[in-house]
Design an enzyme around this catalytic site. Structure first.
Site, PDB file in Angstrom:
ATOM      1  N   GLY A  11      13.647  11.017  -7.946  1.00 46.37           N
ATOM      2  CA  GLY A  11      13.166  12.194  -7.223  1.00 46.37           C
ATOM      3  C   GLY A  11      13.155  11.980  -5.722  1.00 46.37           C
ATOM      4  N   ASP A  12      12.951  13.081  -5.019  1.00 46.18           N
ATOM      5  CA  ASP A  12      12.861  13.068  -3.563  1.00 46.18           C
ATOM      6  C   ASP A  12      14.145  12.584  -2.905  1.00 46.18           C
ATOM      7  OD1 ASP A  12      10.072  13.807  -3.796  1.00 46.18           O
ATOM      8  OD2 ASP A  12       9.768  11.752  -4.463  1.00 46.18           O
ATOM      9  N   LYS A  15      17.168  16.931  -2.355  1.00 45.85           N
ATOM     10  CA  LYS A  15      17.815  18.094  -2.991  1.00 45.85           C
ATOM     11  C   LYS A  15      17.598  19.353  -2.176  1.00 45.85           C
ATOM     12  CE  LYS A  15      15.477  17.595  -6.777  1.00 45.85           C
ATOM     13  NZ  LYS A  15      14.935  16.283  -7.039  1.00 45.85           N
ATOM     14  N   GLY A  16      16.386  19.482  -1.609  1.00 46.88           N
ATOM     15  CA  GLY A  16      16.031  20.704  -0.892  1.00 46.88           C
ATOM     16  C   GLY A  16      17.062  21.048   0.161  1.00 46.88           C
ATOM     17  N   LYS A  17      17.457  20.047   0.942  1.00 49.28           N
ATOM     18  CA  LYS A  17      18.417  20.311   2.017  1.00 49.28           C
ATOM     19  C   LYS A  17      19.779  20.730   1.444  1.00 49.28           C
ATOM     20  CE  LYS A  17      21.286  18.227   5.476  1.00 49.28           C
ATOM     21  NZ  LYS A  17      21.522  17.302   6.569  1.00 49.28           N
ATOM     22  N   ASN A  37       4.947  20.555  -9.515  1.00 53.56           N
ATOM     23  CA  ASN A  37       4.943  19.102  -9.259  1.00 53.56           C
ATOM     24  C   ASN A  37       6.061  18.743  -8.283  1.00 53.56           C
ATOM     25  OD1 ASN A  37       6.729  19.888 -11.285  1.00 53.56           O
ATOM     26  ND2 ASN A  37       6.505  18.033 -12.485  1.00 53.56           N
ATOM     27  N   GLY A  39       8.425  19.077  -4.884  1.00 53.18           N
ATOM     28  CA  GLY A  39       8.137  19.356  -3.477  1.00 53.18           C
ATOM     29  C   GLY A  39       9.401  19.211  -2.668  1.00 53.18           C
ATOM     30  N   HIS A  40       9.943  20.323  -2.228  1.00 49.53           N
ATOM     31  CA  HIS A  40      11.152  20.278  -1.410  1.00 49.53           C
ATOM     32  C   HIS A  40      10.786  20.637   0.016  1.00 49.53           C
ATOM     33  CE1 HIS A  40      14.041  21.350  -4.949  1.00 49.53           C
ATOM     34  NE2 HIS A  40      13.572  20.131  -5.008  1.00 49.53           N
ATOM     35  N   GLN A 223      12.358  17.267  -9.909  1.00 53.90           N
ATOM     36  CA  GLN A 223      12.208  15.864 -10.297  1.00 53.90           C
ATOM     37  C   GLN A 223      13.628  15.245 -10.330  1.00 53.90           C
ATOM     38  OE1 GLN A 223      10.186  18.212 -12.525  1.00 53.90           O
ATOM     39  NE2 GLN A 223       9.091  18.095 -10.624  1.00 53.90           N
ATOM     40  N   THR A 238       8.360  12.590 -16.226  1.00 51.97           N
ATOM     41  CA  THR A 238       7.717  13.892 -16.286  1.00 51.97           C
ATOM     42  C   THR A 238       7.956  14.444 -17.698  1.00 51.97           C
ATOM     43  OG1 THR A 238       7.389  15.973 -15.082  1.00 51.97           O
ATOM     44  CG2 THR A 238       9.685  15.252 -15.390  1.00 51.97           C
ATOM     45  N   LYS A 333      20.245  10.738   3.655  1.00 58.39           N
ATOM     46  CA  LYS A 333      19.438   9.800   4.446  1.00 58.39           C
ATOM     47  C   LYS A 333      20.185   8.552   4.893  1.00 58.39           C
ATOM     48  CE  LYS A 333      14.883  11.465   3.452  1.00 58.39           C
ATOM     49  NZ  LYS A 333      13.481  11.143   3.464  1.00 58.39           N
ATOM     50  N   ASP A 335      21.117   7.947   7.903  1.00 58.24           N
ATOM     51  CA  ASP A 335      20.562   7.545   9.203  1.00 58.24           C
ATOM     52  C   ASP A 335      19.323   6.664   9.081  1.00 58.24           C
ATOM     53  OD1 ASP A 335      19.711  10.248   8.212  1.00 58.24           O
ATOM     54  OD2 ASP A 335      18.120   9.879   9.677  1.00 58.24           O
TER      55      ASP A 335
HETATM   56  P1  IMP Z   1       4.067  14.970 -13.586  1.00 58.46           P
HETATM   57  O1  IMP Z   1       5.389  15.621 -13.457  1.00 58.46           O
HETATM   58  O2  IMP Z   1       3.029  15.519 -12.625  1.00 58.46           O
HETATM   59  O3  IMP Z   1       3.559  14.908 -14.986  1.00 58.46           O
HETATM   60  O4  IMP Z   1       4.246  13.438 -13.138  1.00 58.46           O
HETATM   61  C1  IMP Z   1       4.997  12.504 -13.907  1.00 58.46           C
HETATM   62  C2  IMP Z   1       5.731  11.542 -12.997  1.00 58.46           C
HETATM   63  O5  IMP Z   1       6.756  12.236 -12.301  1.00 58.46           O
HETATM   64  C3  IMP Z   1       4.873  10.886 -11.923  1.00 58.46           C
HETATM   65  O6  IMP Z   1       5.343   9.562 -11.713  1.00 58.46           O
HETATM   66  C4  IMP Z   1       5.144  11.727 -10.696  1.00 58.46           C
HETATM   67  O7  IMP Z   1       4.909  11.006  -9.501  1.00 58.46           O
HETATM   68  C5  IMP Z   1       6.607  12.037 -10.901  1.00 58.46           C
HETATM   69  N1  IMP Z   1       7.036  13.277 -10.240  1.00 58.46           N
HETATM   70  C6  IMP Z   1       6.782  14.546 -10.625  1.00 58.46           C
HETATM   71  N2  IMP Z   1       7.368  15.418  -9.800  1.00 58.46           N
HETATM   72  C7  IMP Z   1       8.023  14.707  -8.884  1.00 58.46           C
HETATM   73  C8  IMP Z   1       8.869  15.058  -7.778  1.00 58.46           C
HETATM   74  O8  IMP Z   1       9.134  16.225  -7.482  1.00 58.46           O
HETATM   75  N3  IMP Z   1       9.374  14.006  -7.072  1.00 58.46           N
HETATM   76  C9  IMP Z   1       9.141  12.718  -7.408  1.00 58.46           C
HETATM   77  N4  IMP Z   1       8.377  12.351  -8.434  1.00 58.46           N
HETATM   78  C10 IMP Z   1       7.827  13.336  -9.164  1.00 58.46           C
END
Ligand code: IMP
Length: 436
Positions: A11-12, A15-17, A37, A39-40, A223, A238, A333, A335
């Site tokens: 994750g992270d 993707k948002g960009k 859950n 976050g972009h 995710q 997740t 990323k 840079d």
């Molecule tokens: P949940 O999705 O809140 O149940 O979390 C399960 C796992 O997925 C945890 O380790 C979270 O930190 C991770 N997780 C959930 N959503 C994201 C995301 O958008 N980016 C990165 N990790 C995520």
């Protein structure tokens, strides 16, 4: 044309960009799993948008966005985000935003159960976002869940809340938390459900009709691959399927209508929450991790938690490429690594002195892995904002090529900064064809 965008790591990946860049060329942007859950962060000029539930396409005027049936939607979080967008000058109307009648709702007791579940696991907790995602999917699989369409029928909503809460409260109280009250929940959710009504749509049908009209559809995974409930580092995952197969189920489209799969890969790896992370920078490498965290602003955009940082893991990323069938990869990323003298890439795994050829299923095995690294020279000069491959320092180009060869997929886009124009699109790549 339907393209799916999926994070290849934990994750992270940025993707948002990439979704934001592509959204201009597409008519519809749809999400198919997860909830708030995600976050972009998307930066447009001076403005920063943080999207949790809404697809990044919402920022683009004239695009339609879909929240698919595979999602779990917290109605309160939904309207908080809608209101936030409106405040930032983005128009969010039912014409532009369609919410699946088959998506499941995250209820207040799901949030409480997310807390109790983590407490119960103690040292083995998942490190969830505590947004109620897991418990909402548990109710879905347990055939107790409340779908968006159910919430529009007051008697049904009321009886489901009463029935489900009686069970949920037993666990909530057992863990020393105050019980929740059915009438309070009903009063809150019924108002939100009415507000949601105009947005509700048979989204699978909507997407099917759009396809017939040759509309271009982008399916935005949240995710990432290694957090997939089937294919990720279970149980530290997740509760949904971000991988490409999940896109067909979660958006309600035939798998063979998907024209391509775009993987998002970052030049290094991060992880939030618990769970195995073979290439994590620990002990002697903590300084490098701190540098990357600072340069890459590696803090959760939802929870603000510092992200764990590690080297690029070619074994895990190749596994993601195989599972999703990436046709092209966007590398983000670059840079952030400008400051490093040398850069390590994990090219193999060893457990107990034996080489492992596939990505292990057991999280204990993953913890015991000894990564086999190759070390490449850093470029030690600024790549921030570069827009042409020729302008990149030789070592940076070699690094990109090394990653592409080790995962066996073309790298069609390189991101050199958070802004839209800080991007290199490689000529004659599959990626380029998606930008036309
Ligand atoms: P949940 O999705 O809140 O149940 O979390 C399960 C796992 O997925 C945890 O380790 C979270 O930190 C991770 N997780 C959930 N959503 C994201 C995301 O958008 N980016 C990165 N990790 C995520």
């Amino acid at each position: 044309m339907i393209i799916v965008i999926i994070g290849a790591q934990w994750g992270d990946e940025g993707k948002g960009k990439v979704v934001d860049l592509l959204a201009d060329r597409f008519d519809i942007v749809a999400r198919y799993q997860g909830g708030h859950n995600a976050g972009h962060s998307v930066y447009v000029g001076e403005k920063a948008f943080v999207l949790r539930l809404l697809p990044s396409g919402i920022i683009h005027e004239g695009k339609t966005c879909v929240l698919g049936n595979g999602m779990v939607i917290d109605p309160k979080a939904f309207f908080e985000e809608v209101d936030q967008m409106q405040e930032q000058g983005i128009s969010v109307t039912p014409e532009r935003l369609k919410v699946s009648s088959r998506a499941h709702l995250i209820m207040p007791y799901h949030r409480a159960l997310d807390h109790t579940s983590e407490e119960r696991l103690g040292n083995e907790k998942i490190g969830t976002t505590l947004r109620g995602i897991g418990p909402a999917y548990e109710d879905k699989a347990g055939r107790r869940g409340i779908r968006v369409s159910d919430a529009l029928v007051p008697e049904l909503l009321k009886s489901r809340i009463e029935r489900n809460l009686a069970e949920a409260n037993r666990v909530i109280v057992l863990f020393g938390r105050p019980p929740l009250y059915a009438d309070e929940i009903y009063n809150e959710i019924s108002v939100l459900a009415e507000r949601l009504r105009p947005f509700v749509c048979e989204t699978s049908h909507f997407l099917s009709e759009a396809g017939k009209e040759n509309k271009k559809i982008l399916l935005e995974g949240a995710q990432a691959t290694l957090l997939d409930v089937d294919h990720g580092t279970y149980p530290y995952v997740t509760s949904s399927n971000p991988t490409a197969g999940g896109a067909a189920v979660g958006a309600g489209i035939p798998p063979h209508h998907i024209s391509g799969v775009l993987g998002i890969v970052r030049t290094y790896t991060t992880r939030v929450g618990e769970g195995p992370f073979p290439t994590e920078m620990l002990d002697k490498e903590e300084d490098v991790a701190n540098l990357i965290r600072k340069r890459g602003n590696e803090y959760g955009s939802v929870t603000k938690r510092p992200r764990r940082c590690g080297w690029f893991d070619a074994v895990a990323t190749k596994y993601a490429a195989q599972l999703n069938g990436f046709n092209s990869v966007a590398l983000t990323k670059l840079d952030v690594l400008d400051a490093l003298d040398e850069i390590k890439v994990c090219v193999g795994y060893e457990i107990d002195g034996e080489k492992v050829d596939t990505f292990p299923a057991v999280s204990l095995d993953l913890r015991q892995i000894r990564p086999i690294y190759e070390t490449l020279k850093g470029w030690k000069s600024e790549t921030l904002g570069m827009t042409k491959l020729e302008d990149l320092p030789t070592q940076a180009r070699e690094y990109v090529e090394f990653l592409s060869n080790s995962i066996g997929v073309e790298i069609g886009l390189i991101s050199t900064g958070p802004e839209r124009d800080q991007t290199i699109i490689l000529p004659d790549s599959v990626m380029e064809s998606w930008f036309k």
